[in-house]
Design an enzyme around this catalytic site. Sequence first.
Site, mmCIF file in Angstrom:
data_model
loop_
_atom_site.group_PDB
_atom_site.id
_atom_site.type_symbol
_atom_site.label_atom_id
_atom_site.label_comp_id
_atom_site.label_asym_id
_atom_site.label_seq_id
_atom_site.Cartn_x
_atom_site.Cartn_y
_atom_site.Cartn_z
ATOM 1 N N TYR A 148 -9.096 -41.950 -21.601
ATOM 2 C CA TYR A 148 -10.024 -41.002 -22.218
ATOM 3 C C TYR A 148 -9.332 -39.720 -22.664
ATOM 4 C CZ TYR A 148 -13.909 -43.855 -20.468
ATOM 5 O OH TYR A 148 -14.792 -44.879 -20.219
ATOM 6 N N LYS A 199 -5.466 -53.062 -13.289
ATOM 7 C CA LYS A 199 -5.078 -54.301 -13.965
ATOM 8 C C LYS A 199 -3.555 -54.395 -13.997
ATOM 9 C CE LYS A 199 -7.076 -57.054 -16.130
ATOM 10 N NZ LYS A 199 -7.401 -58.460 -15.745
ATOM 11 N N ASP A 232 -11.343 -56.643 -13.160
ATOM 12 C CA ASP A 232 -12.311 -57.664 -13.579
ATOM 13 C C ASP A 232 -12.849 -58.429 -12.373
ATOM 14 O OD1 ASP A 232 -9.751 -58.681 -13.225
ATOM 15 O OD2 ASP A 232 -9.854 -60.091 -14.899
ATOM 16 N N ASP A 256 -15.568 -45.807 -14.809
ATOM 17 C CA ASP A 256 -16.756 -45.626 -15.643
ATOM 18 C C ASP A 256 -17.592 -46.901 -15.645
ATOM 19 O OD1 ASP A 256 -18.579 -44.617 -17.434
ATOM 20 O OD2 ASP A 256 -17.152 -44.266 -19.050
ATOM 21 N N ASP A 260 -21.184 -47.815 -12.997
ATOM 22 C CA ASP A 260 -22.481 -48.142 -13.590
ATOM 23 C C ASP A 260 -22.975 -49.506 -13.116
ATOM 24 O OD1 ASP A 260 -22.644 -45.758 -14.890
ATOM 25 O OD2 ASP A 260 -22.766 -46.575 -16.909
#
Length: 375
Positions: A148, A199, A232, A256, A260
């Site tokens: 970001y 990852k 994942d 992020d 959620d």
Amino acid sequence: MSTSETGPAHKLLILPGDGIGKEVMREVRRVIDWFQRRRNIAFEVTEGLVGGSSIDAHGLPITDETMALAHAADAVLLGAVGGPKWDNLPFAIKPERGLLRLRKELELFANLRPAMCYAALADASSLKRELVEGLDIVIVRELTGGVYFGEPRGIETLPDGQRRGINTQVYTTDEIRRVARVAFELAKGRGNKVTSSEKANVMESGVLWREEVQRLHDEEFPEVELEHMYADNAAMQLVRRPKQFDVIVTDNLFGDILSDAAAMLTGSLGMLPSASLGAPRADGKRPALYEPVHGSAPDIAGQEIANPIATILSFAMALRWSFGLADEATRLEKAVEHVLSGGLRTADILQPGTAKVSTGVMGEAIVRALDKVTI
């Protein structure tokens, strides 16, 4: 029976923001008034503008004057920002830039996102009751680095006329270690387990993340259980067997997404608080911003149907993390649980056999419950 609070008043900056932010923050004011009257705890509360409301008043999503108030406060409590009214503004002055400026200038690098499922709300989750009842996890998201904020970034036109978007995932040792340290310290007071998520199988930044988290663990927190999990897989495990987790620490992008996903395990975004913390200052206090996970919900603003619980619980986090009032934070959390167990619900968490109430009635019920609960 009330307690007396010595020393200076706790400085709190309230930024209601836009949409339902004003409605839910009004209920927090009621809670603050209760603590001042019934527990003799002094708060010095100031209020400012952020987001669209600040744009309307000053042409900026947050002013230098409001930022000065934020720097001077022990904690900032924010409602929500944004709405379709300001969608067509240039990117640099959109409402959300006010929130990003707060995070950047206060150097808030660790975002804590609890996900708890009250027994009274287990059937409101999208998962089976047995998977979520009693769920109590915290996701610690790195907030100021990663894709970001990395450079280079932007959109460019290539010689052949195609356009290319560029964002850069980048982390340093210090950025990784400081957020991981928050996670380990948090886990020591909870279930003593940290899951670090990245990852590393396809990203060099993920390799660095895994190595630095492991090194910090071995050097400073060997007594805390540590596991590494690809992001994942973590997403899959959150909906497969969420109670296996205690504290999850991860980067800005994956945090992020995972936070959620975890939020919806509890039944409603209207239930979930968050805290964004910086490094301790010379006086030992951390700069801190507390806010509900939900957005400004302009479609229901002004209708008195918004759920104020996430914002009230965000204030509970402030009591614990910024004001050193852990017992009072527990009192407030128990008051919320008491009201939910009694069957009162705002529209977002309404279930068969429960009573639908307005924003104000929910806030009033929680304040009344503060007089009833014991800790």
